[in-house]
Design an enzyme around this catalytic site. Sequence first.
Site, PDB file in Angstrom:
ATOM      1  N   ASP A  50      -2.541 -18.526   2.667  1.00 34.57           N
ATOM      2  CA  ASP A  50      -3.605 -19.308   2.044  1.00 34.57           C
ATOM      3  C   ASP A  50      -4.185 -20.329   3.020  1.00 34.57           C
ATOM      4  O   ASP A  50      -5.396 -20.534   3.091  1.00 34.57           O
ATOM      5  CB  ASP A  50      -3.131 -19.982   0.756  1.00 34.57           C
ATOM      6  CG  ASP A  50      -1.737 -20.553   0.854  1.00 34.57           C
ATOM      7  OD1 ASP A  50      -1.091 -20.434   1.915  1.00 34.57           O
ATOM      8  OD2 ASP A  50      -1.265 -21.133  -0.149  1.00 34.57           O
ATOM      9  N   TYR A  92       0.804  -1.212   0.000  1.00 36.06           N
ATOM     10  CA  TYR A  92       0.000   0.000   0.000  1.00 36.06           C
ATOM     11  C   TYR A  92       0.841   1.268   0.000  1.00 36.06           C
ATOM     12  O   TYR A  92       0.371   2.336  -0.395  1.00 36.06           O
ATOM     13  CB  TYR A  92      -0.947   0.025   1.201  1.00 36.06           C
ATOM     14  CG  TYR A  92      -2.061  -1.000   1.141  1.00 36.06           C
ATOM     15  CD1 TYR A  92      -2.173  -1.886   0.079  1.00 36.06           C
ATOM     16  CD2 TYR A  92      -2.999  -1.097   2.150  1.00 36.06           C
ATOM     17  CE1 TYR A  92      -3.177  -2.822   0.019  1.00 36.06           C
ATOM     18  CE2 TYR A  92      -4.022  -2.035   2.104  1.00 36.06           C
ATOM     19  CZ  TYR A  92      -4.103  -2.896   1.033  1.00 36.06           C
ATOM     20  OH  TYR A  92      -5.111  -3.828   0.981  1.00 36.06           O
ATOM     21  N   LYS A 125       3.869 -15.455   3.675  1.00 38.40           N
ATOM     22  CA  LYS A 125       4.011 -16.306   2.488  1.00 38.40           C
ATOM     23  C   LYS A 125       5.506 -16.545   2.267  1.00 38.40           C
ATOM     24  O   LYS A 125       6.085 -16.233   1.218  1.00 38.40           O
ATOM     25  CB  LYS A 125       3.358 -15.632   1.277  1.00 38.40           C
ATOM     26  CG  LYS A 125       3.141 -16.561   0.085  1.00 38.40           C
ATOM     27  CD  LYS A 125       2.197 -17.716   0.369  1.00 38.40           C
ATOM     28  CE  LYS A 125       1.975 -18.547  -0.902  1.00 38.40           C
ATOM     29  NZ  LYS A 125       1.234 -19.791  -0.615  1.00 38.40           N
ATOM     30  N   ASP A 150     -11.305  -8.745   6.852  1.00 41.12           N
ATOM     31  CA  ASP A 150     -12.641  -8.700   6.259  1.00 41.12           C
ATOM     32  C   ASP A 150     -13.247 -10.099   6.186  1.00 41.12           C
ATOM     33  O   ASP A 150     -14.453 -10.283   6.393  1.00 41.12           O
ATOM     34  CB  ASP A 150     -12.580  -8.081   4.859  1.00 41.12           C
ATOM     35  CG  ASP A 150     -12.508  -6.560   4.899  1.00 41.12           C
ATOM     36  OD1 ASP A 150     -12.444  -6.004   6.008  1.00 41.12           O
ATOM     37  OD2 ASP A 150     -12.504  -5.936   3.831  1.00 41.12           O
ATOM     38  N   ASP A 204      -5.521  -6.847   5.613  1.00 39.66           N
ATOM     39  CA  ASP A 204      -6.715  -6.217   5.055  1.00 39.66           C
ATOM     40  C   ASP A 204      -7.709  -7.282   4.616  1.00 39.66           C
ATOM     41  O   ASP A 204      -8.907  -7.236   4.943  1.00 39.66           O
ATOM     42  CB  ASP A 204      -6.313  -5.325   3.882  1.00 39.66           C
ATOM     43  CG  ASP A 204      -7.423  -4.401   3.431  1.00 39.66           C
ATOM     44  OD1 ASP A 204      -8.537  -4.476   3.990  1.00 39.66           O
ATOM     45  OD2 ASP A 204      -7.192  -3.597   2.517  1.00 39.66           O
TER      46      ASP A 204
END
Length: 369
Positions: free
Chosen positions: A223, A141, A191, A251, A247
């Site tokens: 994942d 970001y 990851k 959610d 993020d």
Amino acid sequence: MQLTITVLEGDGIGPEVTREAVRVLAAVASIHNHQFRFVHRLIGGGAIKQTGSPLPTETLDACLAADAVLLGAVGAPEFDDLPAHQRPEAGLLLLRRALGNYANLRPAISYESIAAASPLRPEVTAGADILIVRELLGGLYFGEPRGICGENGTTVATNTMTYSGVEIERVARVAFEAAIRRRKKVISVDKANVLETSKLWRQIVSNVARDYRSVTLEHLYVDACAMHLITNPKRFDVLLTENLFGDVLSDEAAVITGSLGMLGSASIGGEVGLYEPVHGSAPDIAAQGIANPLGAIASAAMLLRYSGKLELQADNIEEAIRRVLKAGYRTPDISSGSSGYAVSTSGMGELVIDALAEITDQQHAYHAV
């Protein structure tokens, strides 16, 4: 206690839900004889319309001068064609960076009373209580270079994920400190089998863990984490991860609670904390009086806890939310499968205030015995 709180209602349902959070804070101030001063300023689409900027200078100045910032939401489809740096969301990113809040805390709690609102089976979500700690100022970001350009007749888009050891260590310590006060388990999500940033992330988090011997650390690929959040959310206590993964995962965790409208957040680490629900501006339901204000009210509780150091008052707001839900009151987003009572945005806020008064009376009666 005296607190100056800058209120940024923002766009869409932001003004509606923030209004209820402010009412709850005002009720707390009245009950406990605190002095909360609310300073209202523009951000996002409303600020663009009036000033041309998603984060006007006077808004930023008011935020930096405050003890805490309470935000509603930013964003609206009408601004989607603007350059990225002029959109409402750019104002929020600039504000986060200016405040220096590198750690975002997002609780995801399964309330038994609204278990039917979740698409997951009640036996899967029962007892789930997760604190997601998301790094907020690094990663994709904010990384440079970024942009879209033409190259040899082909359009190329670039985003850069960058993390330093210092950035990782400081947010990791926030997660471990939180775990000490909870169930003493941190699951760090990365990851590391693919990304160099994740390899460094795992290394630094493992180093920090040595300073917190009472806390169990587990590493999990993002994942796999996404799957386990849905299939076995009770395995999580504190979930630590970088900006993008956090993020998405926070959610996703809304499925556990039954609605994004239930989720509050605190962004801390700088001089001034920023508190906001995670649901976004939801322009499709704006100004209809049906938005769920409980995420904003939960954010107000976190404001009292982290910026005001008012633990009892924060606990009371959270208990008031539980009581209102247990009594069967529902906004449309959490009414699925429920035979409860439908209430409006303002009605839900009023119910929380009533429950707060009841809790306080019971506490006074207990201490008087």
